[in-house]
Design an enzyme around this catalytic site. Sequence first.
Site, PDB file in Angstrom:
ATOM      1  N   ARG A  88       0.822  -1.206   0.000  1.00  0.00           N
ATOM      2  CA  ARG A  88       0.000   0.000   0.000  1.00  0.00           C
ATOM      3  C   ARG A  88       0.857   1.258   0.000  1.00  0.00           C
ATOM      4  O   ARG A  88       0.506   2.245  -0.624  1.00  0.00           O
ATOM      5  CB  ARG A  88      -0.919  -0.009   1.218  1.00  0.00           C
ATOM      6  CG  ARG A  88      -1.728   1.261   1.377  1.00  0.00           C
ATOM      7  CD  ARG A  88      -2.654   1.200   2.569  1.00  0.00           C
ATOM      8  NE  ARG A  88      -3.626   0.148   2.427  1.00  0.00           N
ATOM      9  CZ  ARG A  88      -3.996  -0.682   3.400  1.00  0.00           C
ATOM     10  NH1 ARG A  88      -3.469  -0.579   4.590  1.00  0.00           N
ATOM     11  NH2 ARG A  88      -4.893  -1.606   3.184  1.00  0.00           N
ATOM     12  N   TYR A  89       1.950   1.221   0.747  1.00  0.00           N
ATOM     13  CA  TYR A  89       2.850   2.372   0.853  1.00  0.00           C
ATOM     14  C   TYR A  89       4.102   2.063   0.044  1.00  0.00           C
ATOM     15  O   TYR A  89       4.563   0.921   0.037  1.00  0.00           O
ATOM     16  CB  TYR A  89       3.240   2.598   2.309  1.00  0.00           C
ATOM     17  CG  TYR A  89       2.087   2.697   3.270  1.00  0.00           C
ATOM     18  CD1 TYR A  89       1.316   3.854   3.338  1.00  0.00           C
ATOM     19  CD2 TYR A  89       1.761   1.640   4.110  1.00  0.00           C
ATOM     20  CE1 TYR A  89       0.260   3.946   4.232  1.00  0.00           C
ATOM     21  CE2 TYR A  89       0.713   1.727   5.011  1.00  0.00           C
ATOM     22  CZ  TYR A  89      -0.038   2.874   5.072  1.00  0.00           C
ATOM     23  OH  TYR A  89      -1.079   2.969   5.949  1.00  0.00           O
ATOM     24  N   ARG A  92       7.253   0.214   2.000  1.00  0.00           N
ATOM     25  CA  ARG A  92       7.127  -0.989   2.824  1.00  0.00           C
ATOM     26  C   ARG A  92       6.014  -1.899   2.332  1.00  0.00           C
ATOM     27  O   ARG A  92       5.010  -1.413   1.816  1.00  0.00           O
ATOM     28  CB  ARG A  92       6.932  -0.640   4.296  1.00  0.00           C
ATOM     29  CG  ARG A  92       5.749   0.278   4.590  1.00  0.00           C
ATOM     30  CD  ARG A  92       6.106   1.156   5.797  1.00  0.00           C
ATOM     31  NE  ARG A  92       4.971   1.830   6.390  1.00  0.00           N
ATOM     32  CZ  ARG A  92       4.516   3.025   5.975  1.00  0.00           C
ATOM     33  NH1 ARG A  92       5.037   3.616   4.915  1.00  0.00           N
ATOM     34  NH2 ARG A  92       3.508   3.592   6.609  1.00  0.00           N
ATOM     35  N   CYS A 101      -3.218 -18.599  13.011  1.00  0.00           N
ATOM     36  CA  CYS A 101      -2.827 -18.006  14.295  1.00  0.00           C
ATOM     37  C   CYS A 101      -2.986 -19.069  15.379  1.00  0.00           C
ATOM     38  O   CYS A 101      -3.776 -19.990  15.222  1.00  0.00           O
ATOM     39  CB  CYS A 101      -3.730 -16.826  14.643  1.00  0.00           C
ATOM     40  SG  CYS A 101      -3.639 -15.496  13.437  1.00  0.00           S
ATOM     41  N   CYS A 105      -8.492 -13.959  17.636  1.00  0.00           N
ATOM     42  CA  CYS A 105      -9.060 -12.852  18.388  1.00  0.00           C
ATOM     43  C   CYS A 105     -10.423 -12.549  17.783  1.00  0.00           C
ATOM     44  O   CYS A 105     -10.555 -12.460  16.557  1.00  0.00           O
ATOM     45  CB  CYS A 105      -8.148 -11.645  18.290  1.00  0.00           C
ATOM     46  SG  CYS A 105      -6.436 -12.070  18.676  1.00  0.00           S
ATOM     47  N   CYS A 108     -10.666  -9.584  15.271  1.00  0.00           N
ATOM     48  CA  CYS A 108      -9.612  -9.510  14.255  1.00  0.00           C
ATOM     49  C   CYS A 108     -10.092  -8.872  12.951  1.00  0.00           C
ATOM     50  O   CYS A 108     -11.143  -9.230  12.425  1.00  0.00           O
ATOM     51  CB  CYS A 108      -9.093 -10.902  13.954  1.00  0.00           C
ATOM     52  SG  CYS A 108      -7.845 -10.910  12.650  1.00  0.00           S
ATOM     53  N   ARG A 110      -8.750  -9.332  10.161  1.00  0.00           N
ATOM     54  CA  ARG A 110      -8.584 -10.295   9.063  1.00  0.00           C
ATOM     55  C   ARG A 110      -9.405 -11.551   9.309  1.00  0.00           C
ATOM     56  O   ARG A 110      -9.078 -12.629   8.823  1.00  0.00           O
ATOM     57  CB  ARG A 110      -7.107 -10.684   8.928  1.00  0.00           C
ATOM     58  CG  ARG A 110      -6.247  -9.556   8.460  1.00  0.00           C
ATOM     59  CD  ARG A 110      -4.965 -10.069   7.798  1.00  0.00           C
ATOM     60  NE  ARG A 110      -4.139  -8.944   7.456  1.00  0.00           N
ATOM     61  CZ  ARG A 110      -2.986  -8.650   8.047  1.00  0.00           C
ATOM     62  NH1 ARG A 110      -2.504  -9.438   8.991  1.00  0.00           N
ATOM     63  NH2 ARG A 110      -2.296  -7.590   7.692  1.00  0.00           N
ATOM     64  N   ASP A 268     -11.178  -1.963  13.679  1.00  0.00           N
ATOM     65  CA  ASP A 268     -11.583  -1.888  12.276  1.00  0.00           C
ATOM     66  C   ASP A 268     -13.018  -2.377  12.096  1.00  0.00           C
ATOM     67  O   ASP A 268     -13.554  -3.072  12.951  1.00  0.00           O
ATOM     68  CB  ASP A 268     -10.629  -2.718  11.420  1.00  0.00           C
ATOM     69  CG  ASP A 268      -9.236  -2.123  11.409  1.00  0.00           C
ATOM     70  OD1 ASP A 268      -9.120  -0.914  11.164  1.00  0.00           O
ATOM     71  OD2 ASP A 268      -8.261  -2.860  11.678  1.00  0.00           O
ATOM     72  N   ASP A 305      -7.260   2.810  10.734  1.00  0.00           N
ATOM     73  CA  ASP A 305      -6.943   2.368   9.384  1.00  0.00           C
ATOM     74  C   ASP A 305      -8.190   2.639   8.555  1.00  0.00           C
ATOM     75  O   ASP A 305      -9.240   2.022   8.773  1.00  0.00           O
ATOM     76  CB  ASP A 305      -6.586   0.874   9.394  1.00  0.00           C
ATOM     77  CG  ASP A 305      -5.512   0.558   8.378  1.00  0.00           C
ATOM     78  OD1 ASP A 305      -5.615   1.076   7.252  1.00  0.00           O
ATOM     79  OD2 ASP A 305      -4.594  -0.200   8.703  1.00  0.00           O
ATOM     80  N   LYS A 312      -3.291   4.128   7.287  1.00  0.00           N
ATOM     81  CA  LYS A 312      -3.412   4.440   8.717  1.00  0.00           C
ATOM     82  C   LYS A 312      -3.194   5.929   8.964  1.00  0.00           C
ATOM     83  O   LYS A 312      -2.281   6.517   8.407  1.00  0.00           O
ATOM     84  CB  LYS A 312      -2.352   3.670   9.498  1.00  0.00           C
ATOM     85  CG  LYS A 312      -2.618   2.190   9.572  1.00  0.00           C
ATOM     86  CD  LYS A 312      -1.576   1.518  10.448  1.00  0.00           C
ATOM     87  CE  LYS A 312      -1.694   0.017  10.332  1.00  0.00           C
ATOM     88  NZ  LYS A 312      -1.318  -0.474   8.990  1.00  0.00           N
TER      89      LYS A 312
HETATM   90  C1  LIG Z   1      -0.299  -1.217   8.735  1.00  0.00           C
HETATM   91  C2  LIG Z   1       0.297  -1.421   7.432  1.00  0.00           C
HETATM   92  C3  LIG Z   1       1.661  -1.143   7.218  1.00  0.00           C
HETATM   93  C4  LIG Z   1       2.545  -0.618   8.303  1.00  0.00           C
HETATM   94  O1  LIG Z   1       2.262   0.700   8.597  1.00  0.00           O
HETATM   95  P1  LIG Z   1       3.178   1.490   9.625  1.00  0.00           P
HETATM   96  O2  LIG Z   1       2.463   2.765   9.799  1.00  0.00           O
HETATM   97  O3  LIG Z   1       4.526   1.625   8.984  1.00  0.00           O
HETATM   98  O4  LIG Z   1       3.265   0.658  10.862  1.00  0.00           O
HETATM   99  C5  LIG Z   1       2.173  -1.348   5.973  1.00  0.00           C
HETATM  100  N1  LIG Z   1       1.415  -1.808   4.951  1.00  0.00           N
HETATM  101  C6  LIG Z   1       0.114  -2.070   5.131  1.00  0.00           C
HETATM  102  C7  LIG Z   1      -0.665  -2.562   3.979  1.00  0.00           C
HETATM  103  C8  LIG Z   1      -0.485  -1.896   6.371  1.00  0.00           C
HETATM  104  O5  LIG Z   1      -1.784  -2.178   6.530  1.00  0.00           O
HETATM  105  S1  SF4 Z   2      -5.584 -10.124  15.585  1.00  0.00           S
HETATM  106 FE1  SF4 Z   2      -6.093 -11.585  13.951  1.00  0.00          FE
HETATM  107  S2  SF4 Z   2      -4.152 -11.964  12.883  1.00  0.00           S
HETATM  108 FE2  SF4 Z   2      -3.659 -11.080  14.896  1.00  0.00          FE
HETATM  109  S3  SF4 Z   2      -3.356 -12.857  16.277  1.00  0.00           S
HETATM  110 FE3  SF4 Z   2      -5.487 -12.187  16.489  1.00  0.00          FE
HETATM  111  S4  SF4 Z   2      -6.579 -13.493  15.026  1.00  0.00           S
HETATM  112 FE4  SF4 Z   2      -4.430 -13.583  14.430  1.00  0.00          FE
END
Ligand SMILES: *Cc1c(COP(=O)(O)O)cnc(C)c1O
Ligand code: SF4
Length: 341
Positions: A88-89, A92, A101, A105, A108, A110, A268, A305, A312
Amino acid sequence: MKARILRRTDALIAAGVVPAGRRRAVERVARRFAVALTPHVVELVEAGGDPIARQFVPSAAELRATPKERADPIGDERFSPLKGIVHRYPDRVLLKPLLVCPVYCRFCFRRETVGKGGALTARELAAALAYIRHNPAIWEVIVTGGDPFLLSPRRLRAIVRALDAIPHVQVMRLHTRVPIVEPSRVTPALVASLAAEKAVYVAIHANHPRELTAITRAACARLVKAGIPLLGQSVLLKGVNDDAATLEALLRGLVALRIKPYYLHHVDLARGTGHFRTTLAHGRNLMRALRGRVSGLCQPTYVLDLPGGHGKVPVGPCYARALGGGSWEIEDPVGKRHRYP
Ligand SMILES: *Cc1c(COP(=O)(O)O)cnc(C)c1O
Ligand code: SF4
């Protein structure tokens, strides 16, 4: 003998974390979202009560989704050029070697994907690493999942070595909940697998001070002794940590374990997580309460986010207001306003 991870509703009832009367509801949740509790988490629930149980034990409230909630709450899909990568960025990427996992959670973000797929195949992992190798703008690789600490030390070492060997990758960051939910997994062999020339950071997800047990402390100490800086990541959760005293104890507890609080995430908009959601106004008030009262080392950045993949954004309180003509009004830690020329 290795203690077993509990997945089936019967096992949760037998362990005493789900009342027998909730069997039907919990079975319905489990058909929709992954469920798992480690023996360590069962002990945490027994010792820690509601704030721990709420995070890990499935509840009927998860079956209520609102129209604003989404399957892909932060819009990762749009930024996934190939399996296992989210980019996305520019500087990174996320590398997700597995979607498993040790626990799931209940809040979560995801939750529609974790626990449903397995690990990348050798070929998929090689393609993901090649993507990183061929993108010189990538400065940092964030290894997440799922939980990368579930990989065997041998597989983790292979990933760390491959990333370490890419000249433009300067930093690796691994996001994990294992030191909290299955600390016995942080063995010397696992810690050794993270050895690299480049910087390796580990971000640990913890939400309540009662998660910071002596066993977790020892696991963190092993990572720190290996020269790995630790970051803390927490989610602001209604009924878990959404009061100033609990947040303060959590953040102080993290810093005392040499974990620098990095982000406090607003929950989220994942489906069936409404019972965890506080308002942004409440989150900002909590951040305001911490400022001035608690060491600067303990202050995370409160972030949201944005849905749709916009990234974010810090959403914490703002203490400065432009008055025009280059002068400002600044609020001090006790709420008094001052003119700054
Ligand atoms: C959260 C996230 C990051 C990391 O973001 P930071 O602000 O650097 O911690 C990088 N890529 C994606 C897609 C993310 O969701
Ligand atoms: S927040 Fe989601 S990805 Fe992270 S440990 Fe919990 S279940 Fe796994």
